[in-house]
Every structure is written in structure tokens, then in C-alpha cells.
Design an enzyme around this catalytic site. Structure first.
Site, mmCIF file in Angstrom:
data_model
loop_
_atom_site.group_PDB
_atom_site.id
_atom_site.type_symbol
_atom_site.label_atom_id
_atom_site.label_comp_id
_atom_site.label_asym_id
_atom_site.label_seq_id
_atom_site.Cartn_x
_atom_site.Cartn_y
_atom_site.Cartn_z
ATOM 1 N N GLY A 259 -3.086 15.278 -0.517
ATOM 2 C CA GLY A 259 -2.446 16.094 -1.545
ATOM 3 C C GLY A 259 -1.233 16.777 -0.970
ATOM 4 O O GLY A 259 -0.646 16.305 -0.006
ATOM 5 N N SER B 53 -3.060 15.428 5.943
ATOM 6 C CA SER B 53 -1.785 14.725 5.777
ATOM 7 C C SER B 53 -1.508 14.553 4.291
ATOM 8 O O SER B 53 -2.294 14.982 3.439
ATOM 9 C CB SER B 53 -1.839 13.366 6.468
ATOM 10 O OG SER B 53 -2.658 12.498 5.704
ATOM 11 N N LYS B 54 -0.399 13.883 4.005
ATOM 12 C CA LYS B 54 0.020 13.661 2.614
ATOM 13 C C LYS B 54 -1.089 13.048 1.759
ATOM 14 O O LYS B 54 -1.201 13.352 0.585
ATOM 15 C CB LYS B 54 1.226 12.715 2.586
ATOM 16 C CG LYS B 54 2.536 13.371 2.900
ATOM 17 C CD LYS B 54 3.670 12.659 2.160
ATOM 18 C CE LYS B 54 5.013 13.269 2.475
ATOM 19 N NZ LYS B 54 5.500 12.899 3.816
ATOM 20 N N ARG B 55 -1.884 12.209 2.385
ATOM 21 C CA ARG B 55 -2.953 11.540 1.630
ATOM 22 C C ARG B 55 -3.880 12.536 0.947
ATOM 23 O O ARG B 55 -4.526 12.233 -0.039
ATOM 24 C CB ARG B 55 -3.813 10.679 2.563
ATOM 25 C CG ARG B 55 -3.184 9.395 3.012
ATOM 26 C CD ARG B 55 -4.098 8.665 3.960
ATOM 27 N NE ARG B 55 -4.322 9.401 5.186
ATOM 28 C CZ ARG B 55 -5.491 9.856 5.600
ATOM 29 N NH1 ARG B 55 -6.564 9.640 4.889
ATOM 30 N NH2 ARG B 55 -5.588 10.536 6.730
#
Ligand code: GLU
Length: 471
Positions: A251, A247-249
């Protein structure tokens, strides 16, 4: 071995960017088709009109183009194929493989409630199947549009040999009569996929294993249509380094963000191909090798882990192989974005700068950051630099710096001569290289660490070096 009959597809829903997981699926489908000399099809599954956007379609096309994953047919848009889906639904109704159902949402809720109370798994009970409807004496409610349901087989199993997961068997009693058209007549997701895979003569469906539950339903509908079944391969999810779903976490999520960050498409392709597939111990290989090797074997059935550090490492390997003048061409717009005028009078040659720094840069962005050192006056960028430095300098470094500046003002202007000027200064002042080189780096480039200081200085105009040293 070639087999021109092989047809694969990438079928994204345009509801966001082309993300890493989607790109990996696209890559596998593409490589498989290319390996056999078959056909790779792009199909845009845009029937979720609330969530699909033209921007997302464009982002997918851009991402595919950047990665160099060219399709041979398409893009086909499902929204433009509605008439065909309706036609097939009409045929299935006529053939009795589908039927109308007028059960209301409230009725379906009550049905599930009763099933749960009896300890049964909630499922549609088939009450509007023609034979039950007659038996139960159900009457078509006036003014209400029906949905269309697929008549799922009652007995037996759906069995397929998954390219990734091996044999899978699902009992038909686990599946209920799927809605294939809503009451407004629009076809549902699984149905469109089936009609398209059938008509586009897809031989191999390679997709994420979040779709594995759809497959038995899709197979049953294909069978009802008398269609040949494709081979299915469900590729496990990609996890972040922490073992959680990517996920976005972790990168960048969008493929194009990797472009922004200065990754090279060849490195990303190489990296993605290793997420869930392997060829012996090979880690670094070209797109051509991938195509030569990618025959559907050695697909892993456990989730793969996305490791940003490894991608950077790989990117550096690819970056170093790019000729300096080509690197300069790619770095120039990135420097322009930093406000650097690479053509300003006295500017160093960008190709040589790239050549000097490319070992140290993982990405084109890092390379641009390093190259910018040669254009940006560190004292102008940080007016406190001189004071900060003065506090840190060893007392004997000050006369040594002055001496070095004098020697540099008269020596030849190339790395060897500059290196000789350093050596003379060091022995005259009884200093070691770092005691002189670090303050020089800080004053001229604003950093304590750079590639060899003589090579760096040689790239700069002498007068700029002297003025920064004497500041
Ligand atoms: N449109 C689906 C998705 O984006 C893929 C469907 C498929 O590959 O069968 O997840």
C-alpha cells in the site's frame, strides 16, 4: 520528569518520500524530546548529491508538517556544512587519529583477493598507517590524491547499551580503518553523521536498526574526537502483513499518500506510535498521551507489522469524533474533485450528510464517495440502471414503488413522515422492508446499501427523489 538537556534528531536522506518507516523514526525522536521538554532537531543528510533532490526535501518537510512533528532547530543541511567537516578532518590528521591513504582500487582488490585466498575476512590492512608506510617503504604516487582514513583502535571492544536492543559489543578487530574523506576531499556519510551528532550535542540517537552496523564506527570516531557519546536506540524494521519488509506492495509508502487517501494525521500518529512501542494495552490514545508516556522504555526489539486494516479502523474512530461541520469542510474539496457542486440548487446540507455517513467511512475519501451519492443521479451515471432493475424487481414491487412515490409526493418532508409513508406502503402491498427499500435505494442512490433510507431521502429535495423513483 523534564530534562531540557535531552536533544534528539531526525536525519533523513532526501532521496525519496517521507515513508512510513522514516515517519515512525521521526515520531519516536520527536516524542522522546517532547516527553522530557528537550529539543528536537531536523537534519537533512543530503551529501549523496546524485540521489538527493529538492523535491524530496520538500516532501519530507511536507510530511513532517502534516504529521504535526515540529522541529525546534534546523533544518540543517549537511551540504552547507562541508567547511566544518573539512576542518575536523584536518584536525584529526594533525592529531594522528586519521591518516592519508594512497592505495588504489586495483591494489585494494588484490589485497582482498589475497586475504580471501588465505581464508581471512577481507579488510583494509592498514598499510598506509604512518608506521607501516615507513616500514614497508611505500612511496606517495605522483599526481594521485589520497583518501583519508580513520585510525580505528586495534584492540578491545566497542560496547554500548542500546535503548532498544540492550547491551551490544563489537570487537575492534571486526572494524577496519574507515574512509572519512574521499580523494576529492568530500567527507563520507558516517563521518558527517558523527560531526553533526557531536556539534549538535545530540544526547539520544533514535534510528532504524539498518544503521546498527554504523554505530561502532561512529562511536570510535566520537571517542577519537573526545566527544561525549549519545545514547543509541535502534528501532526494528516495519514489516508488511506478509512478514516482508514494508514496501509499495503493502500500500501507500509515502506519508502524504495517506493524506491523499483521506487518513487523518492524528490517526496515523496514533497508529505509528504502536509500531514498535507500547503502553500497556492502550491502542487508542492522543498525541498528548503519547508524549506523556514516551520515555524510551517499552520499545520492542522485534519487527513490527504494518496492518492497513487496523489503520483504517483507527482512522474511522478519529473521523467519527470530528464535528459534522468540520468534516464537511474537509470533505468539500474531495467532492469538488469528483465534479460534485455542493452548492448546486437543491443540494443537501453537507454537514448533515457527513453526520449521516461518518460511521460507515474509514477515510475522508470513503466519506466523499458516500456523500457523492446524494448529488450524482444514478440513472445519469448508468443509463442501463433502469433496465437492470426492471429485471430484478419482484412484480409486486412495481405498483408498490408507484404507490410510495404518490405518498411521498404529499407527505411532510422529514425522516419520520417518510418512514410512515414506507410503512403504509408495505402494509398495503404485503411487502417486507428490504423488498421496497432496496429498489428505492438503487433507483435514488444507485446502491443497494445505504444508511437508513428515510434519513437519506429527507436530505434530498423531494422533486429529485420523485423523479428518480418514477423514472
Ligand atoms: N540519513 C540516514 C537515513 O536516512 C539516517 C542517519 C541516522 O539517523 O543516523 O537513513
Amino acid at each position: 520528569m523534564t530534562d531540557a538537556r535531552i536533544r534528539t534528531r531526525f536525519a533523513p536522506s532526501p532521496t525519496g518520500f517521507l515513508h512510513i518507516g522514516g515517519a515512525r523514526t521521526a515520531l519516536f525522536s520527536w516524542a522522546f524530546a517532547r516527553h522530557f521538554g528537550g529539543t528536537f532537531i531536523l537534519r537533512i543528510e543530503d551529501t549523496d548529491v546524485e540521489r538527493s533532490t529538492p523535491e524530496a526535501v520538500q516532501a519530507i518537510l511536507d510530511g513532517m508538517a502534516w504529521l504535526g512533528l515540529a522541529h525546534d532547530e534546523g533544518p540543517f543541511y549537511q551540504m552547507r556544512r562541508m567547511d566544518r567537516y573539512r576542518e575536523v578532518i584536518a584536525q584529526m590528521l594533525a592529531a594522528g587519529t586519521a591518516y592519508h591513504c594512497w592505495a588504489t582500487p586495483a591494489e585494494l582488490d588484490a589485497m582482498r583477493e589475497a586475504q580471501r585466498a588465505r581464508g581471512e575476512k577481507p579488510r583494509y590492512d592498514g598499510r598506509w598507517r604512518p608506521e607501516n608506510r615507513d616500514r614497508l617503504g611505500l612511496l606517495v604516487p605522483a599526481g594521485q590524491q589520497p583518501v583519508v582514513r580513520f585510525r580505528n583502535p586495534d584492540n578491545g571492544e566497542v560496547v554500548w547499551n542500546d535503548l532498544v536492543k540492550g547491551p551490544i559489543a563489537i570487537a575492534n578487530t571486526e572494524l577496519d580503518d574507515l574512509i572519512i574523506a574521499r580523494s576529492d576531499g568530500t567527507p563520507t556519510y558516517n563521518f558527517c553523521v558523527v560531526v553533526d551528532d557531536w556539534e549538535m550535542q545530540i544526547t539520544h540517537v533514535i534510528r532504524g536498526d539498518d544503521h546498527v552496523n554504523n554505530t561502532p564506527r561512529q562511536i570510535n570516531i566520537l571517542r577519537a574526537l573526545g566527544a561525549a557519546l549519545p545514547v543509541y536506540g535502534h528501532v526494528p524494521m516495519i514489516h508488511g502483513p506478509d512478514g516482508q519488509k514494508l514496501s509499495k506492495r503493502h500500500g501507500a509508502v509515502s506519508v502524504m499518500q495517506y493524506d491523499d487517501e483521506g487518513f487523518l494525521p492524528e490517526a496515523v500518529i496514533n497508529y505509528l506510535s504502536r509500531l514498535g512501542w507500547s503502553h500497556g494495552d492502550d491502542e487508542v490514545f492522543s498525541r498528548e498521551s503519547l508524549v506523556r508516556w514516551f520515555d524510551g522504555s517499552h520499545l520492542s526489539h522485534s519487527p513490527s507489522q504494518f496492518d492497513p486494516e487496523k489503520l483504517k479502523w483507527l482512522n474511522n474512530l478519529y473521523l467519527k469524533q470530528i464535528p459534522d461541520d468540520e468534516l464537511a469542510r474537509q470533505v468539500a474539496p474531495r467532492l469538488a474533485r469528483r465534479g460534485v457542486d455542493i452548492a448546486a440548487p437543491g443540494s443537501p446540507d453537507l454537514s448533515r450528510v457527513c453526520g449521516l455517513f461518518k460511521d460507515r467511512a474509514s477515510t475522508l475519501e470513503e466519506l466523499a464517495d458516500l456523500a457523492a451519492m446524494l448529488w450524482v443521479d444514478p440513472v445519469a451515471a448508468n443509463p442501463n440502471l433502469v433496465d437492470e432493475l426492471a429485471g430484478q424487481l419482484k412484480p409486486q414491487a412495481v405498483p408498490a414503488l408507484r404507490d410510495l412515490a404518490d405518498r411521498l409526493s404529499v407527505c411532510d418532508w422529514h425522516a419520520a413522515a417518510i418512514s410512515a409513508a414506507f410503512k403504509e406502503t408495505l402494509s398495503a402491498h404485503q411487502l417486507k422492508m428490504p423488498q421496497l427499500a432496496v429498489p428505492v435505494r438503487l433507483k435514488v442512490f444507485g446502491r443497494a446499501q445505504t444508511p437508513s433510507v428515510d434519513a437519506m431521502l429527507a436530505l434530498m429535495p423531494r422533486d429529485i427523489v420523485l423523479s428518480r423513483l418514477r423514472a
